[in-house]
Structure formats: C-alpha cells, structure tokens
Enzyme design. Structure first.
Site, PDB file in Angstrom:
ATOM      1  N   SER A 103       8.648   2.017  -1.505  1.00  0.00           N
ATOM      2  CA  SER A 103       9.966   2.254  -0.901  1.00  0.00           C
ATOM      3  C   SER A 103      10.138   3.663  -0.342  1.00  0.00           C
ATOM      4  O   SER A 103      11.235   4.228  -0.392  1.00  0.00           O
ATOM      5  CB  SER A 103      11.092   1.934  -1.903  1.00  0.00           C
ATOM      6  N   GLU A 145      -0.542  -6.316  -4.476  1.00  0.00           N
ATOM      7  CA  GLU A 145      -0.444  -7.685  -3.945  1.00  0.00           C
ATOM      8  C   GLU A 145      -1.789  -8.398  -4.005  1.00  0.00           C
ATOM      9  O   GLU A 145      -1.846  -9.618  -4.185  1.00  0.00           O
ATOM     10  CB  GLU A 145       0.127  -7.629  -2.512  1.00  0.00           C
ATOM     11  N   GLU A 186       1.601   3.334  -7.225  1.00  0.00           N
ATOM     12  CA  GLU A 186       2.613   2.467  -6.623  1.00  0.00           C
ATOM     13  C   GLU A 186       3.233   1.586  -7.718  1.00  0.00           C
ATOM     14  O   GLU A 186       2.696   0.504  -8.019  1.00  0.00           O
ATOM     15  CB  GLU A 186       1.982   1.562  -5.562  1.00  0.00           C
ATOM     16  N   GLY A 230       8.811  -2.305  -1.932  1.00  0.00           N
ATOM     17  CA  GLY A 230       9.689  -3.168  -1.147  1.00  0.00           C
ATOM     18  C   GLY A 230      11.075  -3.376  -1.740  1.00  0.00           C
ATOM     19  O   GLY A 230      11.858  -4.180  -1.227  1.00  0.00           O
ATOM     20  N   ASN A 250       0.621   1.012   5.503  1.00  0.00           N
ATOM     21  CA  ASN A 250       0.013  -0.264   5.117  1.00  0.00           C
ATOM     22  C   ASN A 250       0.828  -1.371   5.760  1.00  0.00           C
ATOM     23  O   ASN A 250       1.961  -1.623   5.349  1.00  0.00           O
ATOM     24  CB  ASN A 250       0.030  -0.392   3.589  1.00  0.00           C
ATOM     25  N   LYS A 307       0.234  -4.540   5.761  1.00  0.00           N
ATOM     26  CA  LYS A 307       0.184  -5.823   5.034  1.00  0.00           C
ATOM     27  C   LYS A 307      -0.090  -6.967   6.031  1.00  0.00           C
ATOM     28  O   LYS A 307      -0.824  -6.777   6.977  1.00  0.00           O
ATOM     29  CB  LYS A 307       1.471  -6.045   4.255  1.00  0.00           C
TER      30      LYS A 307
HETATM   31  C1  PEP Z   1       3.036  -0.885  -0.274  1.00  0.00           C
HETATM   32  O1  PEP Z   1       3.067  -2.104  -0.292  1.00  0.00           O
HETATM   33  O2  PEP Z   1       1.950  -0.271  -0.357  1.00  0.00           O
HETATM   34  C2  PEP Z   1       4.298  -0.188  -0.160  1.00  0.00           C
HETATM   35  C3  PEP Z   1       4.362   1.040  -0.560  1.00  0.00           C
HETATM   36  O3  PEP Z   1       5.347  -0.895   0.384  1.00  0.00           O
HETATM   37  P1  PEP Z   1       6.844  -0.363   0.682  1.00  0.00           P
HETATM   38  O4  PEP Z   1       6.723   1.029   1.239  1.00  0.00           O
HETATM   39  O5  PEP Z   1       7.391  -1.324   1.659  1.00  0.00           O
HETATM   40  O6  PEP Z   1       7.553  -0.352  -0.636  1.00  0.00           O
END
Ligand code: PEP
Length: 267
Positions: free
Chosen positions: A213, A100, A168, A174, A13, A15
C-alpha cells in the site's frame, strides 16, 4: 559481492495487469527519469508477455524485470518461464517469493530459495519477498515469522549477486493499511541483524525494501524510516502519474550526484 553503499531502489510490480496499451505508462515513467534522473535505481516488473516491449519503451532509463521465474532450467515444465528466458527477453531483475505466489501457487521457502539461485545463475538481480499475515502480527509473531522466512528463502549468497529483501506484510498489500514506522523499523532491523550475523560485511549491499500500500501520500514517511533502502509498489506502479510522484519524492531523498544512468546494471 560488492560492498557499494546502497542506492535507493524504487520498484514496481504490475502483477497480472498490463496489455500493450499500458506501455505508454512505461514510456511516461522513462520520460520522468530522463528529465529528472536522481540517484535512484528504478525498476518495473511486468508480466512476461510485456517484458521485451517494456524494455523498448523504457529506453534504457528504467530497468524491466520479471515477476517470478522457475527454479528449473529449460525442460518439460509447461507454462513455466525460466530465468534465462527472462534474461533473453531483456529483464535484468526478477521478484521471487511474492506472497501471491506463496499463497496461490503454494511456494515454500525452499522453492523461493531455489528460484533465487536460478535467477543468480542468469545474473538477474532478485527481490526476495517475505512478510507476516495479519493473524501472525496480532499474535506477536511478526519478527519470528519474517526471520524464519528470511533464513529459509535466502540461499547462501553468491559473489556478485544483487539482492533486495522486500518486507511486505500480507495484510498491508492492496489494503490501504500500512504498519507503523516503529513496526517497520522493528522488522527491518531484525532482518538486517540476521543478515549481518549470517553474511557479515557481504550483507551490506543487500537492500531492504518495504512493500504494501505504498502511495504518493505515504512514500515520504516510508522512505524516511530507518533501514528502508527502497520500496516495492503494486497498485501505484500501474499509472505513471502515481509512480512518477513517488519517484519525485525518492529523488528529494537521493538527489542526483552526477551519476551516469546505468540501469542495465540494476537493480
Ligand atoms: C505488492 O503486491 O507487491 C504490493 C506491494 O502491492 P500494493 O502496493 O498494491 O499493496
């Protein structure tokens, strides 16, 4: 809905990251899949502006998806992008209900469910995201919150729809923190049981992803966790060197079994 055994899905992803120059990363990811296919589905969801070019760079080796779609069809919705537009640009998948979007665009479970339905109308595979906040986990409400989000964000499934549920936890996105293995098992086991109760055998092809993460350093442990059928990856999907390292780990878990690459059927 098919009842094929699930293949591991590794999804990125991007973003709100990515200009044309970053398409070299997609190219490098596609090279990795060309050289070492594995029994994996590989998807990268990119900003809508990059979808058509990313499809070219992916060269049929990895699937390209959108990061969101409107619940509406074409109409007077300035700035929005509908599922048909994503499909027209070459996307085969879309993420809906990312935290988000829920947070910054006030998307409710009902809106997320409507978006999933709109995506299925266009035969887009969907990743429906959910997860608890840090406060909800500390209060002991993670299972309740995730179960309620699943019930309200996932519409009655349509025959043939390709669906993944991405757990998630908001506090893990993040942050560099991840839940314990036991916590992931508890949430995904709870969600899997709810899917079985609601849809019976039709739920078997729904994939359960973990996101938050994920890095090359923790990917093996996460993929080895019961109920985990794949991962949704933010930061570590931006650079091919990291994403490819995660693909290598996933391939060890799902080695190639003489399977043709059919990424257009993803994901
Ligand atoms: C996400 O935003 O879907 C995500 C998993 O981000 P990150 O891997 O950076 O934590």
């Amino acid at each position: 809905m098919s009842e094929e055994p699930t293949r591991t899905l590794i999804a990125g992803n991007w973003k709100m990251h990515g200009l044309r120059a970053q398409l070299d990363e997609i190219d490098a990811m596609a090279c990795s899949v060309r050289e070492r296919p594995g029994n994996l589905d590989v998807l990268v969801c990119v900003p809508a502006t990059l979808i058509a070019r990313a499809v070219q760079a992916a060269d049929g080796l990895i699937a390209i998806g959108g990061e969101d779609c409107s619940a509406e069809e074409a109409g007077s919705f300035t700035g929005d992008i509908d599922a048909e537009m994503l499909r027209d640009a070459g996307a085969t998948s879309v993420i809906v209900g990312h935290s988000e979007r829920r947070r910054w665009h006030h998307e409710t479970d009902a809106i997320v469910a409507a978006k999933a339905k709109a995506a299925w109308q266009q035969d887009l595979a969907t990743i429906i995201c959910l997860g608890e906040t840090g406060a909800q986990r500390r209060d002991g409400n993670a299972l309740k919150v995730c179960g309620e989000q699943l019930a309200a964000s996932l519409p009655t499934i349509k025959a043939g729809a390709r669906i993944s549920i991405a757990y998630e936890p908001l506090w893990a996105i993040g942050s560099g923190e991840i839940p314990t293995r036991d916590d992931i098992v508890a949430v995904l086991g709870h969600l899997r049981a709810a899917l079985d109760t609601r849809f019976g055998s039709a739920a078997r092809s729904i994939r359960m992803l973990y996101g938050g993460s994920v890095k090359p350093g923790n990917a093996r442990e996460i993929l080895d966790t019961p109920h985990v059928d794949g991962m949704l990856i933010g930061g570590s999907s931006l650079l091919a060197v990291e994403f490819n390292a995660i693909l290598d780990i996933a391939r060890e878990r799902s080695p190639a079994v003489n399977c043709p690459l059919a990424q257009d059927k993803l994901s």
